[in-house]
Motif scaffolding. Structure first.
Motif, PDB file in Angstrom:
ATOM      1  N   ALA A 187      71.771  34.953 -66.487  1.00  0.00           N
ATOM      2  CA  ALA A 187      70.913  35.392 -65.382  1.00  0.00           C
ATOM      3  C   ALA A 187      69.475  35.599 -65.855  1.00  0.00           C
ATOM      4  O   ALA A 187      68.524  35.288 -65.129  1.00  0.00           O
ATOM      5  CB  ALA A 187      71.463  36.678 -64.784  1.00  0.00           C
ATOM      6  N   ALA A 188      69.311  36.115 -67.084  1.00  0.00           N
ATOM      7  CA  ALA A 188      67.966  36.343 -67.609  1.00  0.00           C
ATOM      8  C   ALA A 188      67.200  35.040 -67.769  1.00  0.00           C
ATOM      9  O   ALA A 188      65.993  34.963 -67.492  1.00  0.00           O
ATOM     10  CB  ALA A 188      68.050  37.081 -68.939  1.00  0.00           C
ATOM     11  N   VAL A 189      67.897  33.996 -68.206  1.00  0.00           N
ATOM     12  CA  VAL A 189      67.248  32.682 -68.360  1.00  0.00           C
ATOM     13  C   VAL A 189      66.908  32.079 -67.002  1.00  0.00           C
ATOM     14  O   VAL A 189      65.817  31.538 -66.788  1.00  0.00           O
ATOM     15  CB  VAL A 189      68.150  31.728 -69.163  1.00  0.00           C
ATOM     16  CG1 VAL A 189      67.574  30.321 -69.170  1.00  0.00           C
ATOM     17  CG2 VAL A 189      68.319  32.235 -70.591  1.00  0.00           C
ATOM     18  N   LEU A 190      67.842  32.200 -66.058  1.00  0.00           N
ATOM     19  CA  LEU A 190      67.640  31.599 -64.740  1.00  0.00           C
ATOM     20  C   LEU A 190      66.481  32.236 -63.990  1.00  0.00           C
ATOM     21  O   LEU A 190      65.906  31.599 -63.094  1.00  0.00           O
ATOM     22  CB  LEU A 190      68.920  31.729 -63.906  1.00  0.00           C
ATOM     23  CG  LEU A 190      70.139  30.944 -64.417  1.00  0.00           C
ATOM     24  CD1 LEU A 190      71.344  31.170 -63.516  1.00  0.00           C
ATOM     25  CD2 LEU A 190      69.820  29.453 -64.510  1.00  0.00           C
ATOM     26  N   ARG A 191      66.113  33.468 -64.322  1.00  0.00           N
ATOM     27  CA  ARG A 191      64.993  34.124 -63.650  1.00  0.00           C
ATOM     28  C   ARG A 191      63.664  33.424 -63.917  1.00  0.00           C
ATOM     29  O   ARG A 191      62.687  33.653 -63.205  1.00  0.00           O
ATOM     30  CB  ARG A 191      64.891  35.592 -64.094  1.00  0.00           C
ATOM     31  CG  ARG A 191      66.028  36.461 -63.581  1.00  0.00           C
ATOM     32  CD  ARG A 191      65.782  37.934 -63.840  1.00  0.00           C
ATOM     33  NE  ARG A 191      66.946  38.727 -63.465  1.00  0.00           N
ATOM     34  CZ  ARG A 191      67.832  39.222 -64.322  1.00  0.00           C
ATOM     35  NH1 ARG A 191      67.679  38.991 -65.620  1.00  0.00           N
ATOM     36  NH2 ARG A 191      68.853  39.932 -63.908  1.00  0.00           N
ATOM     37  N   PHE A 192      63.627  32.577 -64.946  1.00  0.00           N
ATOM     38  CA  PHE A 192      62.388  31.889 -65.283  1.00  0.00           C
ATOM     39  C   PHE A 192      62.277  30.511 -64.636  1.00  0.00           C
ATOM     40  O   PHE A 192      61.298  29.804 -64.852  1.00  0.00           O
ATOM     41  CB  PHE A 192      62.257  31.763 -66.812  1.00  0.00           C
ATOM     42  CG  PHE A 192      61.969  33.071 -67.491  1.00  0.00           C
ATOM     43  CD1 PHE A 192      60.670  33.518 -67.623  1.00  0.00           C
ATOM     44  CD2 PHE A 192      63.001  33.867 -67.971  1.00  0.00           C
ATOM     45  CE1 PHE A 192      60.398  34.735 -68.243  1.00  0.00           C
ATOM     46  CE2 PHE A 192      62.746  35.078 -68.581  1.00  0.00           C
ATOM     47  CZ  PHE A 192      61.436  35.520 -68.713  1.00  0.00           C
ATOM     48  N   LEU A 193      63.282  30.107 -63.871  1.00  0.00           N
ATOM     49  CA  LEU A 193      63.171  28.857 -63.119  1.00  0.00           C
ATOM     50  C   LEU A 193      62.164  29.024 -61.987  1.00  0.00           C
ATOM     51  O   LEU A 193      61.951  30.131 -61.496  1.00  0.00           O
ATOM     52  CB  LEU A 193      64.538  28.460 -62.560  1.00  0.00           C
ATOM     53  CG  LEU A 193      65.605  28.095 -63.603  1.00  0.00           C
ATOM     54  CD1 LEU A 193      66.952  27.875 -62.919  1.00  0.00           C
ATOM     55  CD2 LEU A 193      65.190  26.851 -64.386  1.00  0.00           C
ATOM     56  N   PRO A 194      61.518  27.946 -61.527  1.00  0.00           N
ATOM     57  CA  PRO A 194      60.398  28.104 -60.580  1.00  0.00           C
ATOM     58  C   PRO A 194      60.769  28.682 -59.224  1.00  0.00           C
ATOM     59  O   PRO A 194      59.948  29.375 -58.611  1.00  0.00           O
ATOM     60  CB  PRO A 194      59.848  26.673 -60.447  1.00  0.00           C
ATOM     61  CG  PRO A 194      60.936  25.781 -60.925  1.00  0.00           C
ATOM     62  CD  PRO A 194      61.682  26.557 -61.959  1.00  0.00           C
ATOM     63  N   LEU A 195      61.981  28.415 -58.718  1.00  0.00           N
ATOM     64  CA  LEU A 195      62.328  28.927 -57.398  1.00  0.00           C
ATOM     65  C   LEU A 195      62.751  30.386 -57.429  1.00  0.00           C
ATOM     66  O   LEU A 195      62.519  31.128 -56.465  1.00  0.00           O
ATOM     67  CB  LEU A 195      63.449  28.083 -56.783  1.00  0.00           C
ATOM     68  CG  LEU A 195      63.841  28.444 -55.345  1.00  0.00           C
ATOM     69  CD1 LEU A 195      62.658  28.260 -54.399  1.00  0.00           C
ATOM     70  CD2 LEU A 195      65.024  27.610 -54.880  1.00  0.00           C
ATOM     71  N   THR A 196      63.346  30.824 -58.529  1.00  0.00           N
ATOM     72  CA  THR A 196      63.881  32.185 -58.605  1.00  0.00           C
ATOM     73  C   THR A 196      62.821  33.254 -58.347  1.00  0.00           C
ATOM     74  O   THR A 196      63.044  34.161 -57.541  1.00  0.00           O
ATOM     75  CB  THR A 196      64.559  32.417 -59.960  1.00  0.00           C
ATOM     76  OG1 THR A 196      65.516  31.377 -60.189  1.00  0.00           O
ATOM     77  CG2 THR A 196      65.268  33.758 -59.989  1.00  0.00           C
ATOM     78  N   PRO A 197      61.648  33.218 -59.008  1.00  0.00           N
ATOM     79  CA  PRO A 197      60.652  34.261 -58.728  1.00  0.00           C
ATOM     80  C   PRO A 197      60.122  34.213 -57.301  1.00  0.00           C
ATOM     81  O   PRO A 197      59.787  35.261 -56.739  1.00  0.00           O
ATOM     82  CB  PRO A 197      59.542  33.976 -59.750  1.00  0.00           C
ATOM     83  CG  PRO A 197      59.736  32.561 -60.163  1.00  0.00           C
ATOM     84  CD  PRO A 197      61.208  32.318 -60.085  1.00  0.00           C
ATOM     85  N   ALA A 198      60.045  33.021 -56.701  1.00  0.00           N
ATOM     86  CA  ALA A 198      59.595  32.941 -55.313  1.00  0.00           C
ATOM     87  C   ALA A 198      60.596  33.629 -54.381  1.00  0.00           C
ATOM     88  O   ALA A 198      60.209  34.408 -53.493  1.00  0.00           O
ATOM     89  CB  ALA A 198      59.408  31.480 -54.902  1.00  0.00           C
ATOM     90  N   VAL A 199      61.874  33.356 -54.584  1.00  0.00           N
ATOM     91  CA  VAL A 199      62.912  34.010 -53.771  1.00  0.00           C
ATOM     92  C   VAL A 199      62.944  35.510 -54.056  1.00  0.00           C
ATOM     93  O   VAL A 199      63.100  36.323 -53.128  1.00  0.00           O
ATOM     94  CB  VAL A 199      64.286  33.371 -54.047  1.00  0.00           C
ATOM     95  CG1 VAL A 199      65.400  34.145 -53.355  1.00  0.00           C
ATOM     96  CG2 VAL A 199      64.297  31.923 -53.581  1.00  0.00           C
ATOM     97  N   ASP A 200      62.756  35.902 -55.313  1.00  0.00           N
ATOM     98  CA  ASP A 200      62.723  37.330 -55.648  1.00  0.00           C
ATOM     99  C   ASP A 200      61.586  38.040 -54.922  1.00  0.00           C
ATOM    100  O   ASP A 200      61.763  39.154 -54.403  1.00  0.00           O
ATOM    101  CB  ASP A 200      62.575  37.522 -57.156  1.00  0.00           C
ATOM    102  CG  ASP A 200      63.871  37.274 -57.907  1.00  0.00           C
ATOM    103  OD1 ASP A 200      64.928  37.187 -57.247  1.00  0.00           O
ATOM    104  OD2 ASP A 200      63.830  37.168 -59.150  1.00  0.00           O
ATOM    105  N   LEU A 201      60.410  37.422 -54.881  1.00  0.00           N
ATOM    106  CA  LEU A 201      59.278  38.032 -54.181  1.00  0.00           C
ATOM    107  C   LEU A 201      59.562  38.159 -52.687  1.00  0.00           C
ATOM    108  O   LEU A 201      59.227  39.176 -52.069  1.00  0.00           O
ATOM    109  CB  LEU A 201      58.007  37.207 -54.411  1.00  0.00           C
ATOM    110  CG  LEU A 201      57.346  37.326 -55.781  1.00  0.00           C
ATOM    111  CD1 LEU A 201      56.151  36.386 -55.876  1.00  0.00           C
ATOM    112  CD2 LEU A 201      56.903  38.761 -56.046  1.00  0.00           C
TER     113      LEU A 201
END
Length: 258
Positions: free
Chosen positions: A192-206
């Motif tokens: 999960a920590a690695v996947l947080r650095f994919l480009p879509l993950t931070p957009a969805v998190d925001l």
């Protein structure tokens, strides 16, 4: 938006309207996703917070399907038709060419986001967003990042048909890594920590932070409390934008290789 960007955008909109496949990808698929929102409401299967999580996942899919995939095909098609090369012989800057080519797709994507949010609010009783600026930041920053990634992906996509292959890794990794298919809380923490650095993950998190005050693995924060957790995904998106700009400047090809 400069007059030259608007002129290129109008021409691209005409071409998009004539391309039935692109129109299906850009319009009908997100509309079908909105219909799923209504279907979920009909069954009363999830609560309001889960509804917002579901809808923000759909917004992430719009970034992937409408912005990223369609633009890779568009940039490749214009390059192979020598349109980009001819545009560069005039006064139009490189940034204006890329922005003008992307503008109809971006407008459609933003309209689909608004439609999805509006229908979701009307049909599934979404909660009021906790922090609208952070929600909007997630959408707009995601659009910018995936426009740049589309231009970068077009570099190693030799034909429009190959776009189905070259975009597949990004589509699959981003879909899985952003928690749209499987919640990241269910994955082992190192993964999960690695996947947080994919480009879509931070957009969805925001988007989820702006809407719910949490990404799903903590106590919801209030308006002011959202800004702290939003700093990390915002920084990740900024880093992806910088990588995208550097990649486009270094490797983007304006003419086909013969």
């Amino acid at each position: 938006m400069t007059p030259r960007v608007r002129a290129i955008g109008r021409a691209e909109l005409t071409l998009l309207w004539r391309n039935r496949t692109a129109m299906v990808n850009a319009v009908l698929l997100p509309v079908g996703a909105v219909a799923l929102v209504a279907a979920v409401n009909a069954g009363d299967a999830i609560e309001r917070a889960d509804n917002a999580t579901f809808v923000t996942g759909l917004l992430g899919l719009i970034l992937l399907s409408v912005v990223y995939y369609n633009l890779v095909s568009t940039y490749v098609a214009r390059r192979e038709e020598l349109v980009l090369k001819r545009l560069r012989t005039g006064e139009v800057t490189d940034a204006e060419i890329l922005a003008g080519t992307a503008s109809p797709t971006v407008v459609i994507a933003v309209a689909q986001v608004v439609l999805c949010v509006g229908v979701g609010a009307a049909l599934v009783g979404l909660p009021v967003p906790v922090n609208v600026p952070v929600l909007v930041l997630g959408v707009l920053a995601g659009v910018v990042v995936f426009v740049l990634l589309a231009a970068a992906s077009a570099t190693f996509t030799h034909t429009v048909e190959m776009a189905q292959v070259t975009t597949l890794p990004v589509l699959l990794l981003c879909t899985v890594g952003s928690g749209i298919v499987v919640p990241t809380q269910m994955l082992p923490e190192p993964i999960a920590a690695v996947l947080r650095f994919l480009p879509l993950t931070p957009a969805v998190d925001l988007m989820r932070l702006g809407w719910l005050g949490t990404t799903g693995d903590g106590t919801p924060a209030d308006f002011a409390g959202v800004f702290g957790p939003a700093a990390v995904p915002a920084a990740i998106l900024a880093a992806w934008a910088a990588v995208g700009v550097a990649a486009v400047r270094r490797w983007f090809r304006w003419a086909p290789r013969r």
